[in-house]
Design an enzyme around this catalytic site. Structure first.
Site, PDB file in Angstrom:
ATOM      1  N   CYS A  64     -11.549  -3.256  -0.443  1.00 14.28           N
ATOM      2  CA  CYS A  64     -10.654  -2.487   0.431  1.00 14.28           C
ATOM      3  C   CYS A  64     -10.148  -1.251  -0.313  1.00 14.28           C
ATOM      4  CB  CYS A  64      -9.492  -3.377   0.891  1.00 14.28           C
ATOM      5  SG  CYS A  64      -8.442  -2.632   2.143  1.00 14.28           S
ATOM      6  N   CYS A  65      -9.733  -1.454  -1.578  1.00 18.18           N
ATOM      7  CA  CYS A  65      -9.270  -0.322  -2.395  1.00 18.18           C
ATOM      8  C   CYS A  65     -10.380   0.708  -2.579  1.00 18.18           C
ATOM      9  CB  CYS A  65      -8.809  -0.799  -3.773  1.00 18.18           C
ATOM     10  SG  CYS A  65      -7.192  -1.587  -3.760  1.00 18.18           S
ATOM     11  N   CYS A 120      -0.204   0.820  -0.867  1.00 17.95           N
ATOM     12  CA  CYS A 120      -0.278   0.548   0.559  1.00 17.95           C
ATOM     13  C   CYS A 120       0.809  -0.431   0.975  1.00 17.95           C
ATOM     14  CB  CYS A 120      -1.627  -0.062   0.908  1.00 17.95           C
ATOM     15  SG  CYS A 120      -2.976   1.104   0.783  1.00 17.95           S
ATOM     16  N   CYS A 138       0.408  -4.502   0.631  1.00 19.24           N
ATOM     17  CA  CYS A 138      -0.165  -4.757  -0.680  1.00 19.24           C
ATOM     18  C   CYS A 138       0.811  -4.449  -1.807  1.00 19.24           C
ATOM     19  CB  CYS A 138      -1.446  -3.963  -0.874  1.00 19.24           C
ATOM     20  SG  CYS A 138      -2.766  -4.616   0.157  1.00 19.24           S
ATOM     21  N   CYS A 198      -6.209  -0.501  -8.802  1.00 16.33           N
ATOM     22  CA  CYS A 198      -7.008  -0.295  -7.605  1.00 16.33           C
ATOM     23  C   CYS A 198      -8.383   0.251  -7.959  1.00 16.33           C
ATOM     24  CB  CYS A 198      -6.299   0.671  -6.667  1.00 16.33           C
ATOM     25  SG  CYS A 198      -5.967   2.258  -7.422  1.00 16.33           S
TER      26      CYS A 198
END
Lengths: 244, 586
Positions: free
Chosen positions: A118-119, A203, A206, A235
């Site tokens: 996702c990162c 985010c 997170c 990240c």
């Protein structure tokens, strides 16, 4: 650059004061030098230092589309205060759509691997695109942020793809207290999440605040804290040969 | 079903907060342990589902900013009392906690709850903890995107008019309330479970936030909860004290010889809207079907689930059930509810409640030898006012001595019940001593007014309401209108907490010292009023409303109520009257 003879070495740059670093980069590299920031305290202090001295450096940010409302609000206040247009680099919508379709919107809960994926999509890849537009990258890394960042240099040459760029962390040796004092003295707009105990801001969902005594990045992906102690809590923007 | 949402339009930010919240946890536990005076936006949005709102003192904002200080953050905590019914002990504990953790007053709300205002962040957990632990009062779902407090006539079980059906009414409100309580354990972990919380010497708390990353799914609400707040009311066909048509879902008990023979279920009410956003508007509920008692909770659940799966989730200003119903049309909506309910139901009987009583004053109870008294609370604020009403001390003393059953009414007043005949003189004397009005002691106009809290703490308020109303009343009384039997309500913004849109005269804040004026609602709460004029200042409201009341008294037909007169002569005629007035005063 046509002024190679006068060009300082990386080590010499690393010896400059933060103000000198910002001024030199602006004069020598113009629009190929930029502050890339997530608007935490180091970022807003760098912006204030540069603009106060008339170094109108480009300000870039990675908008993962999942930032805190407080961060989006702060961007507006900064643009107003300094009269700048922040350049927002966003993830590729097709890749985000594919990822969400395959793994769900909240894949980062599932495993450290999916969190990293996702990162990668939301943050690392747009960051790479941002880096392609610069030769000098100002970043807000600080040595007191985590064990992993303890030896972060103030100036270093790194590779962005095949191309060398200069990565500068002018406030690497500042502490949180130094920043807070600077911000208070000059009334610099800053992220209110910091007052709420968020030691590191990325985010929404997170990032959570940290408790007294915790590592400053412990609030990131908190659900992995018990799971795996060696989880890096990065990240990916500042690892993999990027010269921490 | 969450997959269905995601394929839709872009979800609003709050939807993401809810979906990833691990059962409404989010960062709340961690942030509760911080010294900071405020919560983050993500925590703020999730905290609502636990019954808490983050606000700040707007009176001191400018001054504090000049002094380089942040806002003076305060939490508002709202309780949940189905049908507004509580015990004397619960009342007394709330009163005590208001001193200990709040600002020393209680605010009775238009949904029959208490609000604790002015709670600093470090007192939030102790307050919610003590309410639950010491008095079995919950705050879960008092705010947020779930079924809110279930409102109902607060005296249905004691007033003789309800002899054959009242107990069923209160029981129905309680059953509905219990049925729709969110099932997440987060509430208990965060506020009640002392094993999960460590209280440090400096008063801060840290939590073992050990809930796994998986998201438990609520059997009714799913992962994403509802798109927006959902309000349910319960009443019978001769009582509209809970303003049934303003509810997202309403149950109107259809009576025959006083007994409930089934329920007309309404859907799609809701008064809140946003100024200058025409796709948002106030709407009254529509009758959907006639449903037998044994099926009615299942039927309401079907309505809730239709809204859950199909209500708008991209724009929170366009997410209430009323918009879904209008987007689809009533027939399609009704079919969808039948499908979710698993069967079809008869067409609604279409009976509208025939009165809107406020239950003030003394009445004999259904139970022999017992009495109840409805007392008027100015704008619901249970506080002692210098040189005036001593609501707080008076109520505390009466409730402490006589231990009545206490009921909060949907008109933000209080009913004290089960007072034995022989105690009536003493209670009367105490009410007099503390200058607490009943149906007497105030003008008729003042008796019927309602106002929302608005400034200084409500973040939504655009203009004054509660603090302004006493002045407006005094002006109208001084002009000779105190005897007007007219419902006048004011709210500080178009969210309509005090329900001005179903009043005969509604006043709604639209800017600093700027108000809209609406007229033409009916005395029963079954008709919306209409916009007459905008941008009146507080100074202009008194003379303008006064001129309308004067014209009504001169022009009305025998027995014609203000709202009916206003609706009959029409918006243009009313507007002309207000313009003459502005010209005269301006």
């Amino acid at each position: 650059m046509g002024l190679d003879t006068q060009r300082p070495t990386v080590d010499e740059i690393g010896e400059m004061t933060p103000e000198e670093m910002l001024g030199w980069a602006h004069a020598a590299h113009g629009s190929r030098a930029a502050i890339i920031t997530s608007f935490q305290n180091t970022g807003v202090v760098m912006i204030d230092m540069a603009y106060r001295l008339g170094h109108r450096l480009r300000v870039l940010t990675i908008d993962t589309l999942r930032l805190h409302q407080e961060t989006y609000d702060l961007m507006g206040r900064i643009e107003e205060r300094y009269g700048i247009a922040i350049e927002r680099f966003r993830p590729d919508p097709d890749r985000v759509a594919r990822m969400v379709q395959q793994h769900g919107e909240y894949l980062f809960f599932d495993s450290p691997e999916k969190q990293a994926y996702c990162c990668q999509i939301r943050k690392v890849e747009p960051n790479q695109r941002a880096l392609e537009t610069v030769d000098v990258w100002f970043t807000g890394l600080r040595r007191d942020q985590s064990e992993h960042r303890r030896n972060a240099p103030r100036a270093t040459q790194i590779k962005a793809g095949q191309r060398p760029i200069l990565k500068l962390s002018p406030l690497a040796d500042w502490t949180e207290e130094d920043l807070t004092e600077y911000i208070r003295e000059r009334d610099v707009p800053y992220n209110p999440l910091i007052d709420m105990g968020y030691a590191s801001i990325g985010c929404v969902i997170c990032t959570t605040p940290t408790l007294p005594g915790e590592d400053k990045r412990a609030g990131r992906w908190r659900w992995f804290n018990q799971l795996r102690n060696e989880h890096q809590k990065e990240c990916g923007i500042h690892i993999n040969g990027s010269g921490i | 079903m969450s997959d269905e949402h995601q394929s839709d339009e872009k979800l609003s930010r709050v939807e993401h907060y809810k979906l990833a919240s691990r059962g409404l946890r989010g960062p709340i536990g961690i942030e509760l342990g911080q010294d900071a005076p405020a919560f983050s936006e993500e925590a703020v949005q999730l905290l609502k589902h636990h019954g808490a709102y983050q606000q700040d003192d707007r009176d001191t904002r400018t001054e504090r900013k000049k002094a380089g200080l942040d806002r003076d953050y305060r939490m508002m905590v709202r309780t949940k009392f189905p049908a507004g019914t509580i015990t004397a002990e619960q009342y007394l504990l709330c009163d005590e906690l208001a001193d200990k953790y709040g600002q020393g007053d209680l605010r009775a709300t238009s949904r029959q709850c208490f609000q604790f205002h002015g709670v600093v962040k470090r007192n939030l957990r102790p307050l919610v903890h003590d309410l639950n632990r010491l008095a079995e009062i919950t705050t879960i779902g008092a705010c947020g995107d779930v079924v809110r407090n279930t409102v109902a006539c607060p005296v249905a079980d004691i007033d003789p008019a309800f002899a054959e059906c009242g107990a069923n009414l209160i029981e129905m409100a309680r059953r509905i309330s219990a049925h729709f309580i969110p099932q997440t354990t987060a509430y208990y972990d965060l506020w009640l479970d002392d094993a999960k919380a460590t209280v440090h010497e400096d008063g801060t708390v840290t939590f073992a936030d050990d809930e796994p990353s998986g998201q438990p799914e609520d059997p009714i609400y799913g992962k994403a909860y509802l798109p927006r707040k959902f309000k349910i009311g319960v009443t019978v066909d001769f009582d509209n004290s809970c303003d049934i048509y303003t509810q997202d879902a309403g149950l109107i008990g259809v009576t025959e010889n006083g007994r409930i023979i089934g329920w007309d279920v309404t859907a799609g009410g809701g008064l809140g809207y946003t100024h200058r956003k025409p796709k948002t508007y106030a709407r009254l509920g529509s009758h959907i079907a006639f449903v037998p008692t044994e099926d009615v909770i299942g039927f309401v659940e079907a309505i809730v689930k239709v809204q859950r799966d199909h209500g708008g989730r991209s724009d929170r200003k366009h997410a209430r059930l009323k918009y879904l119903i209008d987007d689809w049309g009533l027939e399609r909506f009704r079919e969808a509810v039948f499908e979710y309910a698993g069967r079809r139901y008869d067409p609604p009987r279409g009976v509208a409640p025939s009165a809107q009583p406020d239950y003030l004053g003394w009445r004999k109870q259904l139970q022999p030898g017992l009495n109840y008294v409805g007392v008027w609370i100015e704008n619901g604020r249970i506080r002692d006012f210098d040189g005036g009403f001593q609501f707080r001390t008076g109520l505390r003393e009466i409730i402490d001595r006589f231990r009545p059953s206490v009921r909060l009414t949907p008109h933000h007043n209080v009913v004290l019940a089960n007072i034995p005949d022989d105690a009536v003189p003493e209670v009367r004397a105490l009410l007099d001593q503390y200058r607490i009005p009943t149906s007497e002691g105030i003008s008729q106009l003042r008796r019927l007014e309602m106002a929302c809290p608005a400034l200084p703490l409500c973040g939504l308020a655009m203009a004054e309401a509660e603090r302004f109303m006493p002045r407006l009343m005094s002006e109208l009384e001084a002009a000779g209108h105190g005897d007007a039997d007219v419902i006048l309500r004011i709210s500080g913004c178009p969210n309509n907490c005090s329900r001005p849109r179903t009043a005969e005269i509604g006043v709604i804040g639209c800017g600093a010292d700027r108000y809209q004026l609406y007229t033409g609602g009916d005395y029963l709460g079954t008709r919306l009023n209409e916009l007459i004029t905008e941008k009146l200042t507080g100074d202009q409201l008194g003379p303008t409303i006064g001129a309308l009341l004067t014209a009504w008294k001169a022009q009305r037909e025998a027995g014609e109520r203000f709202g009916d007169w206003s609706a009959r002569i029409g918006v243009d005629a009313i507007r002309a009257l207000t313009e003459t007035e502005s010209a005269a005063t301006g």
